[in-house]
Design an enzyme around this catalytic site. Structure first.
Site, short mmCIF file in Angstrom:
data_model
loop_
_atom_site.label_atom_id
_atom_site.label_comp_id
_atom_site.label_asym_id
_atom_site.label_seq_id
_atom_site.Cartn_x
_atom_site.Cartn_y
_atom_site.Cartn_z
N ASN A 9 -0.89 -10.41 5.91
CA ASN A 9 -0.92 -9.89 7.41
C ASN A 9 -1.83 -9.67 8.52
O ASN A 9 -3.49 -10.97 8.58
CB ASN A 9 -1.57 -8.50 7.17
CG ASN A 9 -2.03 -7.34 8.22
OD1 ASN A 9 -1.55 -7.17 9.06
ND2 ASN A 9 -2.98 -6.55 8.24
N LYS A 11 -3.23 -9.61 11.64
CA LYS A 11 -3.99 -8.48 12.52
C LYS A 11 -3.45 -9.11 14.31
O LYS A 11 -2.45 -9.57 14.24
CB LYS A 11 -5.39 -8.05 12.08
CG LYS A 11 -4.99 -8.27 9.92
CD LYS A 11 -6.80 -7.35 9.76
CE LYS A 11 -6.44 -7.95 7.69
NZ LYS A 11 -7.59 -6.46 7.79
N HIS A 95 -1.22 0.35 7.10
CA HIS A 95 -2.22 0.39 6.91
C HIS A 95 -3.99 1.10 7.70
O HIS A 95 -3.60 1.74 8.10
CB HIS A 95 -2.24 -1.46 7.80
CG HIS A 95 -3.27 -1.75 8.04
ND1 HIS A 95 -4.68 -2.28 7.74
CD2 HIS A 95 -3.19 -2.92 6.47
CE1 HIS A 95 -5.78 -2.99 7.12
NE2 HIS A 95 -4.51 -3.55 6.47
N GLU A 97 -6.07 -0.18 8.76
CA GLU A 97 -7.13 -0.12 10.37
C GLU A 97 -5.90 1.31 10.93
O GLU A 97 -6.87 1.23 11.87
CB GLU A 97 -7.34 -1.79 10.64
CG GLU A 97 -8.03 -2.81 9.48
CD GLU A 97 -8.20 -3.83 9.86
OE1 GLU A 97 -6.97 -4.19 9.74
OE2 GLU A 97 -8.77 -4.32 8.49
N GLU A 167 -3.88 -0.30 -1.40
CA GLU A 167 -5.08 -1.74 -0.19
C GLU A 167 -6.48 -0.56 -0.31
O GLU A 167 -6.25 0.27 0.42
CB GLU A 167 -4.95 -1.65 0.64
CG GLU A 167 -3.57 -2.99 1.11
CD GLU A 167 -3.64 -3.25 2.13
OE1 GLU A 167 -4.09 -4.62 2.42
OE2 GLU A 167 -4.27 -3.29 3.25
N GLY A 173 -11.12 -7.06 3.51
CA GLY A 173 -12.08 -8.19 4.94
C GLY A 173 -13.93 -7.79 4.72
O GLY A 173 -14.27 -8.39 5.01
N SER A 213 -9.01 -8.30 0.08
CA SER A 213 -9.77 -9.52 -0.08
C SER A 213 -9.17 -10.41 -1.71
O SER A 213 -9.76 -11.00 -2.13
CB SER A 213 -11.38 -9.55 -0.77
OG SER A 213 -12.08 -8.38 0.66
C1 PEP Z 1 -5.54 -6.32 5.21
O1 PEP Z 1 -5.14 -6.45 6.11
O2 PEP Z 1 -4.24 -5.77 4.63
C2 PEP Z 1 -6.01 -7.10 4.03
C3 PEP Z 1 -6.26 -6.67 2.71
O3 PEP Z 1 -7.16 -8.15 4.21
P1 PEP Z 1 -8.16 -8.45 4.16
O4 PEP Z 1 -7.47 -8.80 2.80
O5 PEP Z 1 -9.15 -9.40 4.57
O6 PEP Z 1 -9.04 -8.01 2.58
#
Ligand code: PEP
Length: 252
Positions: A9, A11, A95, A97, A167, A173, A213
């Site tokens: 992803n 972003k 998601h 975010e 998630e 992040g 992460s």
């Molecule tokens: C994501 O954007 O779905 C995500 C898990 O980000 P990160 O791997 O940076 O934590």
């Protein structure tokens, strides 16, 4: 057998040229990686170019969001038809975010999932709890609400075209990953919800990805869990070497 999925992803990162360059470099890696499916989710502006670069390869292209209406007065939004036109096969929906930065609700997630399925796009539906919710012991309650409301009204055949991404918001992040056991426990719970709502075959077949992460250093431990069918990766998917290492995770 559930084929693992490694999805990046991106972003709000990468210009068109950067996205195309990445796809060109990751194509041979995906080609050799028969053990898993590879998906990248560029920003809207780079979707068409990335999909063109990926055409005929084993790299699938996902959008990061979609609107449920076919067209209309929705400034800044993009429809399922536009995503298909750009060459997408998948779309990330719900998601964290978008849920937390943009106030996206479970009801909206549901409308988006239905629209994506109707258009022939494969939804990657994200669920996950906030840190405060985990600390209050509400993880399962939150996952259940997001799953039940987000996927309401779907049939088992509809559901078979969906992937779920667990998630935990506190791990996205932040560099703070759920342990493989914590992730597997949540995945087991989601698989149980699937069994209750869509039946045994759906529960056995659904691919549940972990996100939060994930990096080359921890992906092996996560993927070693039987319950974990892949990874949805933000930060560590932005560099070709790192994404290639995730695709070829230890034990693959
Ligand atoms: C994501 O954007 O779905 C995500 C898990 O980000 P990160 O791997 O940076 O934590």
């Amino acid at each position: 057998m559930r084929k693992p999925v490694i999805a990046g992803n991106w972003k709000m990162f990468k210009t068109i040229a950067e996205a195309v360059d990445f796809v060109d470099k990751i194509k041979p890696v995906a080609e050799k990686a028969g053990h898993c499916e590879v998906i990248v989710a560029p920003p809207f502006t780079a979707l068409a170019a990335a999909a063109k670069a990926a055409k005929g390869s084993k790299v699938a292209v996902a959008a990061q969001n979609v609107h449920w209406d076919k067209e209309g007065a929705h400034t800044g939004d993009v429809s399922t038809g536009m995503l298909l036109d750009a060459g997408c096969t998948h779309v990330i929906i719900g998601h964290s975010e978008r849920r937390h930065d943009c106030g996206e609700t479970d009801e909206q997630v549901n409308k988006k999932v239905k629209a994506a399925l109707a258009a022939g796009l494969a939804p990657i539906v994200c669920v996950g709890e906030l840190l405060a919710e985990r600390e209050k012991g509400e993880t399962e309650k939150v996952l259940e609400r997001q799953f039940v409301v987000g996927l309401a009204g779907l049939t088992a055949p509809d559901f078979s075209r969906i992937m779920v991404a667990y998630e935990p918001v506190w791990a996205i992040g932040t560099g703070r990953t759920a342990t493989p056991e914590m992730a597997a426990e949540a995945h087991r719970f989601i698989r149980g919800l699937t069994r209750r709502q869509f039946g045994e075959d759906a529960a056995k077949g659904v691919r549940i990805l972990y996100g939060g992460s994930v990096k080359p250093e921890n992906v092996g431990g996560l993927m070693a869990q039987e319950e974990i069918d892949g990874a949805l990766v933000g930060g560590a998917s932005l560099k070709v070497d790192s994404f290639a290492a995730l695709i070829n995770y230890p034990g693959a």
